[in-house]
Scaffold this motif. Sequence first.
Motif, PDB file in Angstrom:
ATOM      1  N   ASP A 139       0.833  -1.209   0.000  1.00  0.00           N
ATOM      2  CA  ASP A 139       0.000   0.000   0.000  1.00  0.00           C
ATOM      3  C   ASP A 139       0.866   1.256   0.000  1.00  0.00           C
ATOM      4  OD1 ASP A 139      -2.205  -1.688   0.111  1.00  0.00           O
ATOM      5  OD2 ASP A 139      -2.464  -1.430   2.280  1.00  0.00           O
ATOM      6  N   VAL A 140       1.927   1.254   0.800  1.00  0.00           N
ATOM      7  CA  VAL A 140       2.829   2.409   0.866  1.00  0.00           C
ATOM      8  C   VAL A 140       3.601   2.540  -0.441  1.00  0.00           C
ATOM      9  CG1 VAL A 140       4.793   3.439   2.080  1.00  0.00           C
ATOM     10  CG2 VAL A 140       3.012   2.248   3.377  1.00  0.00           C
ATOM     11  N   LEU A 141       4.040   1.427  -0.991  1.00  0.00           N
ATOM     12  CA  LEU A 141       4.785   1.469  -2.252  1.00  0.00           C
ATOM     13  C   LEU A 141       3.904   1.968  -3.394  1.00  0.00           C
ATOM     14  CD1 LEU A 141       6.846  -1.834  -1.925  1.00  0.00           C
ATOM     15  CD2 LEU A 141       7.519   0.504  -1.299  1.00  0.00           C
ATOM     16  N   LYS A 142       2.652   1.553  -3.422  1.00  0.00           N
ATOM     17  CA  LYS A 142       1.728   2.041  -4.453  1.00  0.00           C
ATOM     18  C   LYS A 142       1.488   3.538  -4.302  1.00  0.00           C
ATOM     19  CE  LYS A 142      -0.619  -2.334  -5.157  1.00  0.00           C
ATOM     20  NZ  LYS A 142      -1.827  -3.123  -4.896  1.00  0.00           N
ATOM     21  N   ALA A 143       1.313   4.004  -3.069  1.00  0.00           N
ATOM     22  CA  ALA A 143       1.109   5.439  -2.828  1.00  0.00           C
ATOM     23  C   ALA A 143       2.341   6.233  -3.256  1.00  0.00           C
ATOM     24  CB  ALA A 143       0.792   5.688  -1.358  1.00  0.00           C
ATOM     25  N   THR A 144       3.514   5.677  -3.018  1.00  0.00           N
ATOM     26  CA  THR A 144       4.753   6.345  -3.428  1.00  0.00           C
ATOM     27  C   THR A 144       4.851   6.386  -4.950  1.00  0.00           C
ATOM     28  OG1 THR A 144       5.804   5.562  -1.402  1.00  0.00           O
ATOM     29  CG2 THR A 144       7.259   6.374  -3.133  1.00  0.00           C
ATOM     30  N   GLY A 145       4.477   5.301  -5.608  1.00  0.00           N
ATOM     31  CA  GLY A 145       4.463   5.290  -7.072  1.00  0.00           C
ATOM     32  C   GLY A 145       3.515   6.332  -7.632  1.00  0.00           C
ATOM     33  N   GLN A 146       2.339   6.463  -7.022  1.00  0.00           N
ATOM     34  CA  GLN A 146       1.383   7.478  -7.463  1.00  0.00           C
ATOM     35  C   GLN A 146       1.945   8.875  -7.232  1.00  0.00           C
ATOM     36  OE1 GLN A 146      -1.564   7.289  -9.215  1.00  0.00           O
ATOM     37  NE2 GLN A 146      -1.220   9.495  -9.259  1.00  0.00           N
ATOM     38  N   LEU A 147       2.614   9.073  -6.108  1.00  0.00           N
ATOM     39  CA  LEU A 147       3.234  10.359  -5.814  1.00  0.00           C
ATOM     40  C   LEU A 147       4.254  10.716  -6.899  1.00  0.00           C
ATOM     41  CD1 LEU A 147       4.161  12.110  -2.755  1.00  0.00           C
ATOM     42  CD2 LEU A 147       6.152  11.221  -3.916  1.00  0.00           C
ATOM     43  N   LEU A 148       5.079   9.768  -7.306  1.00  0.00           N
ATOM     44  CA  LEU A 148       6.071  10.025  -8.348  1.00  0.00           C
ATOM     45  C   LEU A 148       5.396  10.363  -9.681  1.00  0.00           C
ATOM     46  CD1 LEU A 148       8.653   7.232  -7.490  1.00  0.00           C
ATOM     47  CD2 LEU A 148       8.968   9.696  -7.220  1.00  0.00           C
ATOM     48  N   ARG A 149       4.323   9.665 -10.007  1.00  0.00           N
ATOM     49  CA  ARG A 149       3.591   9.985 -11.237  1.00  0.00           C
ATOM     50  C   ARG A 149       3.002  11.395 -11.161  1.00  0.00           C
ATOM     51  NH1 ARG A 149       2.641   4.640 -10.588  1.00  0.00           N
ATOM     52  NH2 ARG A 149       0.658   4.876  -9.487  1.00  0.00           N
ATOM     53  N   THR A 150       2.462  11.750 -10.002  1.00  0.00           N
ATOM     54  CA  THR A 150       1.894  13.090  -9.818  1.00  0.00           C
ATOM     55  C   THR A 150       2.956  14.153 -10.022  1.00  0.00           C
ATOM     56  OG1 THR A 150       0.209  12.256  -8.302  1.00  0.00           O
ATOM     57  CG2 THR A 150       0.719  14.618  -8.173  1.00  0.00           C
ATOM     58  N   ILE A 151       4.146  13.945  -9.457  1.00  0.00           N
ATOM     59  CA  ILE A 151       5.241  14.910  -9.626  1.00  0.00           C
ATOM     60  C   ILE A 151       5.593  15.060 -11.100  1.00  0.00           C
ATOM     61  CG2 ILE A 151       7.697  15.315  -9.177  1.00  0.00           C
ATOM     62  CD1 ILE A 151       7.230  13.949  -6.406  1.00  0.00           C
ATOM     63  N   ARG A 152       5.743  13.939 -11.805  1.00  0.00           N
ATOM     64  CA  ARG A 152       6.108  13.982 -13.229  1.00  0.00           C
ATOM     65  C   ARG A 152       5.061  14.707 -14.074  1.00  0.00           C
ATOM     66  NH1 ARG A 152      10.441  10.813 -14.558  1.00  0.00           N
ATOM     67  NH2 ARG A 152      11.067   9.232 -13.053  1.00  0.00           N
ATOM     68  N   GLU A 153       3.802  14.679 -13.644  1.00  0.00           N
ATOM     69  CA  GLU A 153       2.716  15.291 -14.408  1.00  0.00           C
ATOM     70  C   GLU A 153       2.458  16.747 -14.025  1.00  0.00           C
ATOM     71  OE1 GLU A 153      -0.506  12.592 -13.668  1.00  0.00           O
ATOM     72  OE2 GLU A 153       0.386  10.999 -14.895  1.00  0.00           O
ATOM     73  N   MET A 154       3.136  17.266 -13.018  1.00  0.00           N
ATOM     74  CA  MET A 154       2.899  18.649 -12.595  1.00  0.00           C
ATOM     75  C   MET A 154       3.380  19.620 -13.668  1.00  0.00           C
ATOM     76  SD  MET A 154       3.895  18.423  -8.544  1.00  0.00           S
ATOM     77  CE  MET A 154       3.318  20.067  -8.112  1.00  0.00           C
ATOM     78  N   PRO A 155       2.607  20.664 -13.936  1.00  0.00           N
ATOM     79  CA  PRO A 155       2.994  21.636 -14.963  1.00  0.00           C
ATOM     80  C   PRO A 155       4.358  22.264 -14.665  1.00  0.00           C
ATOM     81  CG  PRO A 155       0.747  22.034 -14.205  1.00  0.00           C
ATOM     82  CD  PRO A 155       1.343  21.002 -13.294  1.00  0.00           C
ATOM     83  N   GLY A 156       5.201  22.267 -15.684  1.00  0.00           N
ATOM     84  CA  GLY A 156       6.498  22.920 -15.564  1.00  0.00           C
ATOM     85  C   GLY A 156       7.566  22.106 -14.857  1.00  0.00           C
TER      86      GLY A 156
END
Length: 121
Positions: free
Chosen positions: A32-49
């Motif tokens: 669960d923690v690893l999945k949340a961390t993976g989602q966090l990394l995807r969110t960072i990569r998708e942030m504008p700029g």
Amino acid sequence: MTMATENKKIRALFCCAVLQNFFDLPGDKIPDVLKATGQLLRTIREMPGVDVLGTMDDDETMVGTSPNGWPWTFYILADVPDRQTAVDICGLFRTSEVGEYRLWKYMRIEARLGRELVMPE
């Protein structure tokens, strides 16, 4: 006379540490923690700029927590458009849900902000 100004991105090194709470989890809760961390990394990569330049994980050569700030468990090197974006990335650890908790129960983050090192030729 108006001069065009170039908006230079800020170079950010996000240093992340896995905390003892992660290691205290039952084995079936770790994904669960690893999945949340993976989602966090995807969110960072998708942030504008935001341009993620690279990541590094120390998990094979460092075992256990990172309680004193060094060494960290993993790193994210990115160019961000401004300081607020770096603050927002750090804030994701406060808001990313892992079951009934937030990610910051299991990990912490610190950002180092600067600029690309450029030397005259």
